[in-house]
Write a protein that holds these residues in place. Structure first.
Motif, PDB file in Angstrom:
ATOM      1  N   SER A  26     -36.832  -8.644   5.743  1.00 58.43           N
ATOM      2  CA  SER A  26     -36.355  -8.356   7.094  1.00 58.43           C
ATOM      3  C   SER A  26     -35.321  -7.238   7.145  1.00 58.43           C
ATOM      4  CB  SER A  26     -35.742  -9.623   7.703  1.00 58.43           C
ATOM      5  OG  SER A  26     -34.578 -10.014   6.995  1.00 58.43           O
ATOM      6  N   HIS A  27     -34.816  -6.791   6.007  1.00 60.69           N
ATOM      7  CA  HIS A  27     -33.733  -5.805   6.015  1.00 60.69           C
ATOM      8  C   HIS A  27     -34.199  -4.395   6.336  1.00 60.69           C
ATOM      9  CE1 HIS A  27     -31.259  -8.984   4.378  1.00 60.69           C
ATOM     10  NE2 HIS A  27     -30.203  -8.201   4.477  1.00 60.69           N
ATOM     11  N   GLU A  28     -35.353  -3.988   5.881  1.00 57.04           N
ATOM     12  CA  GLU A  28     -35.847  -2.649   6.178  1.00 57.04           C
ATOM     13  C   GLU A  28     -37.358  -2.613   6.024  1.00 57.04           C
ATOM     14  OE1 GLU A  28     -35.114  -3.569   2.375  1.00 57.04           O
ATOM     15  OE2 GLU A  28     -33.380  -2.557   3.245  1.00 57.04           O
ATOM     16  N   ASN A  29     -37.971  -1.614   6.659  1.00 57.77           N
ATOM     17  CA  ASN A  29     -39.411  -1.456   6.576  1.00 57.77           C
ATOM     18  C   ASN A  29     -39.770  -0.552   5.407  1.00 57.77           C
ATOM     19  OD1 ASN A  29     -39.822  -3.010   8.942  1.00 57.77           O
ATOM     20  ND2 ASN A  29     -39.345  -1.216  10.203  1.00 57.77           N
ATOM     21  N   GLY A  30     -41.059  -0.506   5.108  1.00 56.38           N
ATOM     22  CA  GLY A  30     -41.527   0.392   4.063  1.00 56.38           C
ATOM     23  C   GLY A  30     -41.460  -0.241   2.686  1.00 56.38           C
ATOM     24  N   LYS A  31     -41.860   0.543   1.704  1.00 58.90           N
ATOM     25  CA  LYS A  31     -41.898   0.081   0.324  1.00 58.90           C
ATOM     26  C   LYS A  31     -40.490  -0.128  -0.209  1.00 58.90           C
ATOM     27  CE  LYS A  31     -44.632  -0.731  -3.288  1.00 58.90           C
ATOM     28  NZ  LYS A  31     -45.732  -1.723  -3.252  1.00 58.90           N
ATOM     29  N   LYS A  32     -40.290  -1.264  -0.882  1.00 58.33           N
ATOM     30  CA  LYS A  32     -38.987  -1.588  -1.432  1.00 58.33           C
ATOM     31  C   LYS A  32     -39.091  -1.755  -2.944  1.00 58.33           C
ATOM     32  CE  LYS A  32     -39.049  -4.771   1.728  1.00 58.33           C
ATOM     33  NZ  LYS A  32     -39.849  -4.113   2.775  1.00 58.33           N
ATOM     34  N   LYS A  75     -40.168 -17.694  -3.048  1.00 57.55           N
ATOM     35  CA  LYS A  75     -41.035 -17.837  -1.884  1.00 57.55           C
ATOM     36  C   LYS A  75     -40.239 -18.117  -0.606  1.00 57.55           C
ATOM     37  CE  LYS A  75     -45.064 -19.479  -4.487  1.00 57.55           C
ATOM     38  NZ  LYS A  75     -45.938 -20.656  -4.789  1.00 57.55           N
ATOM     39  N   SER A  76     -39.165 -18.892  -0.735  1.00 54.75           N
ATOM     40  CA  SER A  76     -38.363 -19.205   0.452  1.00 54.75           C
ATOM     41  C   SER A  76     -37.374 -18.090   0.786  1.00 54.75           C
ATOM     42  CB  SER A  76     -37.600 -20.515   0.226  1.00 54.75           C
ATOM     43  OG  SER A  76     -36.719 -20.406  -0.879  1.00 54.75           O
ATOM     44  N   THR A  77     -37.091 -17.210  -0.176  1.00 57.51           N
ATOM     45  CA  THR A  77     -36.100 -16.144   0.034  1.00 57.51           C
ATOM     46  C   THR A  77     -36.734 -14.832   0.475  1.00 57.51           C
ATOM     47  OG1 THR A  77     -34.736 -17.143  -1.704  1.00 57.51           O
ATOM     48  CG2 THR A  77     -34.177 -14.905  -1.054  1.00 57.51           C
ATOM     49  N   LEU A  78     -37.972 -14.599   0.113  1.00 55.21           N
ATOM     50  CA  LEU A  78     -38.633 -13.321   0.414  1.00 55.21           C
ATOM     51  C   LEU A  78     -38.602 -12.933   1.889  1.00 55.21           C
ATOM     52  CD1 LEU A  78     -41.665 -13.116  -2.026  1.00 55.21           C
ATOM     53  CD2 LEU A  78     -40.016 -11.293  -1.554  1.00 55.21           C
ATOM     54  N   PRO A  79     -38.820 -13.859   2.833  1.00 60.22           N
ATOM     55  CA  PRO A  79     -38.739 -13.450   4.250  1.00 60.22           C
ATOM     56  C   PRO A  79     -37.399 -12.828   4.619  1.00 60.22           C
ATOM     57  CG  PRO A  79     -39.790 -15.586   4.059  1.00 60.22           C
ATOM     58  CD  PRO A  79     -39.268 -15.252   2.694  1.00 60.22           C
ATOM     59  N   LEU A  80     -36.311 -13.310   4.018  1.00 55.77           N
ATOM     60  CA  LEU A  80     -34.993 -12.733   4.295  1.00 55.77           C
ATOM     61  C   LEU A  80     -34.872 -11.334   3.705  1.00 55.77           C
ATOM     62  CD1 LEU A  80     -32.769 -15.865   3.546  1.00 55.77           C
ATOM     63  CD2 LEU A  80     -33.441 -14.982   5.787  1.00 55.77           C
ATOM     64  N   LEU A  81     -35.433 -11.131   2.521  1.00 52.39           N
ATOM     65  CA  LEU A  81     -35.355  -9.819   1.883  1.00 52.39           C
ATOM     66  C   LEU A  81     -36.215  -8.796   2.612  1.00 52.39           C
ATOM     67  CD1 LEU A  81     -35.548 -10.826  -1.903  1.00 52.39           C
ATOM     68  CD2 LEU A  81     -33.588 -10.839  -0.355  1.00 52.39           C
ATOM     69  N   ASP A  99     -43.139 -11.345 -10.502  1.00 49.32           N
ATOM     70  CA  ASP A  99     -43.423  -9.951 -10.144  1.00 49.32           C
ATOM     71  C   ASP A  99     -44.539  -9.860  -9.112  1.00 49.32           C
ATOM     72  OD1 ASP A  99     -41.475  -9.248 -11.933  1.00 49.32           O
ATOM     73  OD2 ASP A  99     -42.861  -8.604 -13.507  1.00 49.32           O
ATOM     74  N   GLU A 100     -45.565 -10.690  -9.264  1.00 47.45           N
ATOM     75  CA  GLU A 100     -46.697 -10.656  -8.329  1.00 47.45           C
ATOM     76  C   GLU A 100     -46.277 -11.077  -6.926  1.00 47.45           C
ATOM     77  OE1 GLU A 100     -49.627 -13.102 -10.139  1.00 47.45           O
ATOM     78  OE2 GLU A 100     -50.327 -11.527 -11.512  1.00 47.45           O
ATOM     79  N   LEU A 101     -45.371 -12.045  -6.836  1.00 49.75           N
ATOM     80  CA  LEU A 101     -44.882 -12.461  -5.519  1.00 49.75           C
ATOM     81  C   LEU A 101     -44.224 -11.286  -4.793  1.00 49.75           C
ATOM     82  CD1 LEU A 101     -43.360 -15.967  -6.321  1.00 49.75           C
ATOM     83  CD2 LEU A 101     -45.225 -15.505  -4.728  1.00 49.75           C
ATOM     84  N   PHE A 102     -43.436 -10.506  -5.519  1.00 49.69           N
ATOM     85  CA  PHE A 102     -42.790  -9.351  -4.905  1.00 49.69           C
ATOM     86  C   PHE A 102     -43.787  -8.236  -4.628  1.00 49.69           C
ATOM     87  CE2 PHE A 102     -38.950 -11.486  -6.221  1.00 49.69           C
ATOM     88  CZ  PHE A 102     -38.057 -11.139  -5.205  1.00 49.69           C
ATOM     89  N   ASN A 103     -44.700  -8.000  -5.546  1.00 54.22           N
ATOM     90  CA  ASN A 103     -45.702  -6.949  -5.332  1.00 54.22           C
ATOM     91  C   ASN A 103     -46.542  -7.233  -4.091  1.00 54.22           C
ATOM     92  OD1 ASN A 103     -44.908  -5.541  -7.626  1.00 54.22           O
ATOM     93  ND2 ASN A 103     -46.367  -6.596  -8.955  1.00 54.22           N
ATOM     94  N   ASN A 104     -46.868  -8.483  -3.877  1.00 55.18           N
ATOM     95  CA  ASN A 104     -47.681  -8.871  -2.721  1.00 55.18           C
ATOM     96  C   ASN A 104     -46.902  -8.826  -1.407  1.00 55.18           C
ATOM     97  OD1 ASN A 104     -49.851  -9.326  -4.421  1.00 55.18           O
ATOM     98  ND2 ASN A 104     -49.413 -11.503  -4.652  1.00 55.18           N
ATOM     99  N   ASN A 105     -45.594  -8.625  -1.489  1.00 54.68           N
ATOM    100  CA  ASN A 105     -44.756  -8.565  -0.289  1.00 54.68           C
ATOM    101  C   ASN A 105     -44.083  -7.211  -0.115  1.00 54.68           C
ATOM    102  OD1 ASN A 105     -44.316 -11.420   1.183  1.00 54.68           O
ATOM    103  ND2 ASN A 105     -44.707 -11.776  -0.999  1.00 54.68           N
ATOM    104  N   GLY A 106     -44.721  -6.173  -0.638  1.00 51.59           N
ATOM    105  CA  GLY A 106     -44.243  -4.818  -0.390  1.00 51.59           C
ATOM    106  C   GLY A 106     -43.158  -4.316  -1.319  1.00 51.59           C
TER     107      GLY A 106
END
Length: 267
Positions: free
Chosen positions: A147-153, A139-145, A168-175
């Protein structure tokens, strides 16, 4: 009277032999795509090559040991990596033994690496990285990840039980889409595995680590060097944060970790 010899230029029955350049083009189209005979034939006709038939394409592929489309279309892991290379992340853990007041203890380090840029983000260190700890660090690291590029990752991870459904759900909910590697297949997460070897070889293996604070300091100093000033052979042998270098001026050395890490630059 002896029978007259036939002229060498006498007409031959059947289709004319396919010229070498066309055969090479058929093979190229088959290798670079998962197309069937008809699709290859259509592409040839777009290029003005109308004399080939479906059976000719089939024979050319057979002569060059190329399987039919259903077998060639089976995706490989290398193709998967190349297709998603621009927006791909990988994560993993590595371990380091640390001396504590209670004796030697094994610490786990969670990190993420961007496959395109090679930049690394360390999420945290812990002796007991259970699911709750991992999700908190994510949760604290996702904003940094993000910020690197737009679109689906896409995120590659192994099947370690510390990576839960909530992870997995945390990442799915953040693109992000999450791709699990096969069981016991570290080679499928090769970029992450390679970075583990690099930080251990260039930094951690040179130290006896006294406590978690010392471990965090070593990792922080090395990651800053790795992300900013260390040349990378896979990136044309330049640092990840490539800045215009001076051609003249006095050469200086910036030293860290007792001289283990050195960065040379011009003033």
């Amino acid at each position: 009277m002896p029978r007259e010899q036939k002229s060498e230029k006498s007409n031959k029955r059947g289709r004319p032999k396919t010229i070498k350049e066309t055969c090479e083009l058929v093979v190229r189209l088959a290798k670079e795509n998962a197309w069937g005979y008809v699709r290859i034939l259509g592409e040839l006709r777009k290029l003005g090559l109308h004399r080939l038939s479906k059976s000719s394409v089939k024979n050319i592929l057979k002569e060059n040991n190329l399987a039919p489309s259903p077998e060639r279309s089976r995706d490989s892991w290398d193709c998967f990596i190349k297709r998603h290379f621009q927006t791909l992340w990988a994560c993993d853990f590595f371990t380091k033994q640390v001396l504590t007041p209670l004796g030697p203890r094994m610490f786990f380090v969670l990190f993420f690496i961007n496959i395109k840029t090679r930049k690394v983000c360390v999420a945290g260190t812990s002796r007991h990285p259970n699911r709750e700890w991992v999700n908190k660090k994510v949760k604290s690291t996702l904003p940094l990840l993000r910020s690197h590029e737009n679109g689906k990752k896409l995120l590659i991870r192994d099947r370690d039980t510390k990576f839960s459904k909530e992870f997995d759900e945390l990442f799915n909910n953040n693109g992000f889409s999450v791709q699990k590697t096969a069981f016991m297949s570290p080679n499928m997460n090769a970029y992450a595995e390679s970075w583990v070897g690099t930080i251990k070889r260039e930094c951690l293996n040179h130290f006896i680590v006294f406590g978690e604070r010392h471990l965090r300091h070593l990792i922080k100093e090395y990651v800053e060097h790795y992300n900013a000033t260390r040349p990378h052979s896979s990136m044309d042998n330049v640092p990840l944060e490539d800045t215009p270098s001076k051609k003249t001026g006095n050469i200086r050395c910036q030293s860290k970790l007792g001289g283990l890490i050195k960065h040379y630059y011009r003033e």
